[in-house]
Design an enzyme around this catalytic site. Structure first.
Site, PDB file in Angstrom:
ATOM      1  N   LYS A  31       0.710  -1.859  -0.134  1.00  0.00           N
ATOM      2  CA  LYS A  31      -0.107  -0.360   0.169  1.00  0.00           C
ATOM      3  C   LYS A  31       1.052   1.259  -0.617  1.00  0.00           C
ATOM      4  O   LYS A  31       1.086   2.336  -0.460  1.00  0.00           O
ATOM      5  CB  LYS A  31      -0.889   0.085   1.087  1.00  0.00           C
ATOM      6  CG  LYS A  31      -2.164  -1.344   1.478  1.00  0.00           C
ATOM      7  CD  LYS A  31      -2.441  -2.243   0.224  1.00  0.00           C
ATOM      8  CE  LYS A  31      -2.979  -3.017  -0.117  1.00  0.00           C
ATOM      9  NZ  LYS A  31      -3.995  -3.505  -1.553  1.00  0.00           N
ATOM     10  N   GLY A  88      -8.118  -3.852   2.275  1.00  0.00           N
ATOM     11  CA  GLY A  88      -9.404  -4.328   3.128  1.00  0.00           C
ATOM     12  C   GLY A  88      -9.810  -4.380   3.951  1.00  0.00           C
ATOM     13  O   GLY A  88     -11.077  -4.552   4.791  1.00  0.00           O
ATOM     14  N   ARG A 113      -8.116  -7.247  -8.782  1.00  0.00           N
ATOM     15  CA  ARG A 113      -9.213  -9.239  -9.210  1.00  0.00           C
ATOM     16  C   ARG A 113     -10.127  -8.523 -10.504  1.00  0.00           C
ATOM     17  O   ARG A 113     -10.749  -7.248  -9.707  1.00  0.00           O
ATOM     18  CB  ARG A 113      -9.160 -10.069  -8.120  1.00  0.00           C
ATOM     19  CG  ARG A 113      -9.892  -9.087  -6.949  1.00  0.00           C
ATOM     20  CD  ARG A 113     -10.447  -9.746  -6.143  1.00  0.00           C
ATOM     21  NE  ARG A 113     -11.005  -8.753  -4.594  1.00  0.00           N
ATOM     22  CZ  ARG A 113     -10.985  -8.019  -4.156  1.00  0.00           C
ATOM     23  NH1 ARG A 113      -9.238  -7.667  -3.812  1.00  0.00           N
ATOM     24  NH2 ARG A 113     -11.863  -7.217  -3.461  1.00  0.00           N
TER      25      ARG A 113
HETATM   26  C1  MV4 Z   1      -8.896   4.979   5.281  1.00  0.00           C
HETATM   27  C2  MV4 Z   1     -10.597   5.432   6.548  1.00  0.00           C
HETATM   28  C3  MV4 Z   1     -10.508   7.186   6.427  1.00  0.00           C
HETATM   29  N1  MV4 Z   1      -9.454   8.146   6.434  1.00  0.00           N
HETATM   30  N2  MV4 Z   1      -8.320   6.134   5.134  1.00  0.00           N
HETATM   31  C4  MV4 Z   1     -11.404   0.957   5.444  1.00  0.00           C
HETATM   32  C5  MV4 Z   1     -10.606  -0.178   4.109  1.00  0.00           C
HETATM   33  C6  MV4 Z   1      -9.814   0.314   3.609  1.00  0.00           C
HETATM   34  N3  MV4 Z   1      -9.750  -0.082   1.690  1.00  0.00           N
HETATM   35  C7  MV4 Z   1      -9.532   1.670   3.436  1.00  0.00           C
HETATM   36  N4  MV4 Z   1     -10.610   2.446   5.203  1.00  0.00           N
HETATM   37  C8  MV4 Z   1     -10.597   3.450   5.593  1.00  0.00           C
HETATM   38  N5  MV4 Z   1      -9.489   3.967   4.741  1.00  0.00           N
HETATM   39  C9  MV4 Z   1      -8.601   7.449   5.807  1.00  0.00           C
HETATM   40  N6  MV4 Z   1      -7.136   8.442   5.644  1.00  0.00           N
HETATM   41  C10 MV4 Z   1     -12.010   4.982   6.248  1.00  0.00           C
HETATM   42  C11 MV4 Z   1     -11.797   3.743   6.082  1.00  0.00           C
HETATM   43  C12 MV4 Z   1     -13.080   2.623   6.580  1.00  0.00           C
HETATM   44  C13 MV4 Z   1     -13.740   2.259   5.503  1.00  0.00           C
HETATM   45  C14 MV4 Z   1     -13.546   2.788   3.785  1.00  0.00           C
HETATM   46  C15 MV4 Z   1     -14.579   2.541   3.076  1.00  0.00           C
HETATM   47  C16 MV4 Z   1     -15.354   1.422   2.960  1.00  0.00           C
HETATM   48  C17 MV4 Z   1     -15.900   1.241   4.485  1.00  0.00           C
HETATM   49  C18 MV4 Z   1     -14.988   2.058   5.936  1.00  0.00           C
HETATM   50  C19 MV4 Z   1     -15.678   1.368   7.429  1.00  0.00           C
HETATM   51  C20 MV4 Z   1     -14.504   1.843   7.912  1.00  0.00           C
HETATM   52  C21 MV4 Z   1     -13.374   2.775   7.547  1.00  0.00           C
END
Ligand code: MV4
Length: 464
Positions: free
Chosen positions: A122, A170, A298
């Site tokens: 990442k 994820g 994917r």
């Molecule tokens: C974040 C975020 C807020 N700020 N990054 C969760 C999965 C991963 N792909 C990235 N995620 C998040 N990253 C920053 N800088 C909040 C999440 C996140 C989230 C993102 C997408 C869908 C659901 C989520 C649930 C909790 C946190």
């Protein structure tokens, strides 16, 4: 003059369940023979029944079967396949597996192993995206080395911040940090978690976005540098990073924003030499700014909502470009029509989210206009306890979002799965929820939905 495309005669599908069936259906329509692999627990599965050949590759636990690279490769060699489709999960994002396929001269249906590897890190993916002009959140350019460095960066970024595992993705191995006092401990815990989960303790820091939407762009690229996007999917309805409902288009995007996100995603893919299907995941802030999160290399569980609104066949396209064909369409040929919603039907208790494997004694699969069900269940099927609890995807398509919700309600009402618990009743409640219907919500939707439910329930009980 392009090199003559190699045509696939036979493909091995290194997966199970609904996605293995989805890939079989695409192969059948293309006149390609199929080989599936299966575990001892999956002898009576539809992916075994509908493939031209199937080979048992090990015991029920996936580490001994679907994740067993020598067993999968042996099956591919014995059956003399031209290519392997990994589906999602299992070996789909293993750069090592893709590398082995490359070394064995079996085409891995996906991007090159080096690109899978790049996107799997990442920190490196963030760097590559930044260089390609994709907006990223302010954060660390490299893995964090010391607590002092983390403090310095966090002050610069401003709290709250989030610590993420470089090898994560994820949502695994993340820590939200709201004050400087918590930072040291969070760093330690996140790094230890990352080390035990991914054998790599590297972590990085980013500004934390409080109420984002999860919006991802579907891309499709060939091996000649052509790349198009198929619009976005909104996956904001999640619980503990497990998506429950996905839809396309996103209720939060204007045409301008869609085109901008699409352009950015396509440019990034071209810059990293991406090929095959991929998804660029963004966080969309309340003010309309968007930031790169990660890239999934994917085919995704939720690909059908994109297929419904664009009429593109993503799996067919994956196979075609892996054969060395040029993309058959240009960006201006991509159409967007109507609205599509997918509900993930899991073999789970809809309240406690605990797995509910067992015998499906009876079932009814809905149909009618604008309804698609991707599943591998049948009456008498035994849902094994060893794998992911996803047993069906109910997908609807209609002219508008409101009509799609009404259609989903009606389809859910006629979807019957007896013998085990499923998430169907939860989906019905969400379709009736005013907040969901408004389209105005964030990734906190489900949390707030449950609070509303227990709150309203409490009032009802109090008034009774
Ligand atoms: C974040 C975020 C807020 N700020 N990054 C969760 C999965 C991963 N792909 C990235 N995620 C998040 N990253 C920053 N800088 C909040 C999440 C996140 C989230 C993102 C997408 C869908 C659901 C989520 C649930 C909790 C946190």
């Amino acid at each position: 003059m392009a090199i003559a495309p190699r045509k696939f005669r036979k493909i091995l599908i290194a997966n199970r369940g609904e996605i293995a069936c989805r890939i079989i259906w695409a192969c059948k329509e293309m006149g390609i023979q199929t080989v599936t692999v299966h575990s001892e627990a999956d002898r009576d599965s539809l992916h075994v029944r509908f493939a031209d050949q199937s080979i048992c590759i090990g015991a029920a636990p996936s580490a001994q079967s679907y994740l067993n690279i020598p067993a999968v490769i042996s099956a591919a060699e014995i059956t003399n396949v031209d290519a392997i489709h990994p589906g999602y999960g299992f070996l789909a994002e293993s750069s090592y597996f893709a590398e082995i396929c490359e070394a064995c001269n079996i085409k891995f249906i996906g991007p090159r192993s080096s690109v899978i590897k790049l996107m799997g890190d990442k920190v490196e993916a963030r760097r590559a995206m930044k260089e390609a002009g994709v907006p990223i959140l302010p954060g660390s350019p490299d893995p964090l080395e010391t607590e002092e460095e983390a403090i310095r960066l966090a002050r610069e970024i401003g709290f709250p911040v989030i610590i993420k595992a470089a090898a994560g993705g994820g949502g695994r191995g993340m820590r939200i940090v709201r004050t400087e006092a918590e930072l040291g401990q969070a760093l330690e815990t996140a790094s230890n978690e990352a080390l035990s989960a991914f054998k790599n303790g590297d972590v990085y820091i980013e500004r934390y976005v409080e109420r984002p939407r999860h919006v991802e762009i579907q891309v499709m690229a060939d091996e000649f540098g052509n790349c198009v996007h198929l619009g976005e999917r909104d996956c904001s309805v999640q619980r503990r990073h497990q998506k429950l409902i996905e839809e396309a288009p996103s209720p939060a995007l204007s045409r301008e924003l869609r085109e901008k996100m699409g352009r950015v995603a396509v440019e990034a893919c071209k810059r990293v030499g991406y090929s095959n299907a991929g998804t660029v995941e963004f966080l969309l802030d309340e003010d309309g700014s968007f930031y790169f999160m990660e890239m999934n290399t994917r085919v995704q569980v939720e690909h059908p909502v994109t297929e419904m609104i664009t009429l593109a066949d993503i799996v067919r396209n994956q196979i075609r470009v892996a054969e060395g064909e040029e993309l058959a369409f240009k960006q201006e040929d991509v159409i967007f029509a109507g609205h599509s919603i997918e509900c993930r039907i899991n073999a789970e208790d809809p309240e406690k989210f605990t797995p509910s494997p067992g015998l499906i004694t009876a079932c009814n699969i809905p149909g009618g206009p604008g309804v698609r069900v991707d599943t591998a269940i049948y009456p008498g099927y035994f849902v094994p306890p060893y794998y992911d609890s996803l047993i069906a995807k109910l997908i609807v398509h209609a002219r508008t979002r409101d009509l799609a919700i009404a259609r989903m309600r009606r389809a859910l009402e006629s979807m019957v799965i007896e013998g085990i618990k499923t998430t169907i009743p939860l989906h019905l409640k969400i379709m009736d929820d005013a907040q969901f219907q408004s389209g105005d919500f964030s990734t906190k939707f489900l949390e707030e939905f449950f609070e509303r439910q227990s709150g309203a329930g409490g009032v009802r009980i109090a008034n009774a």
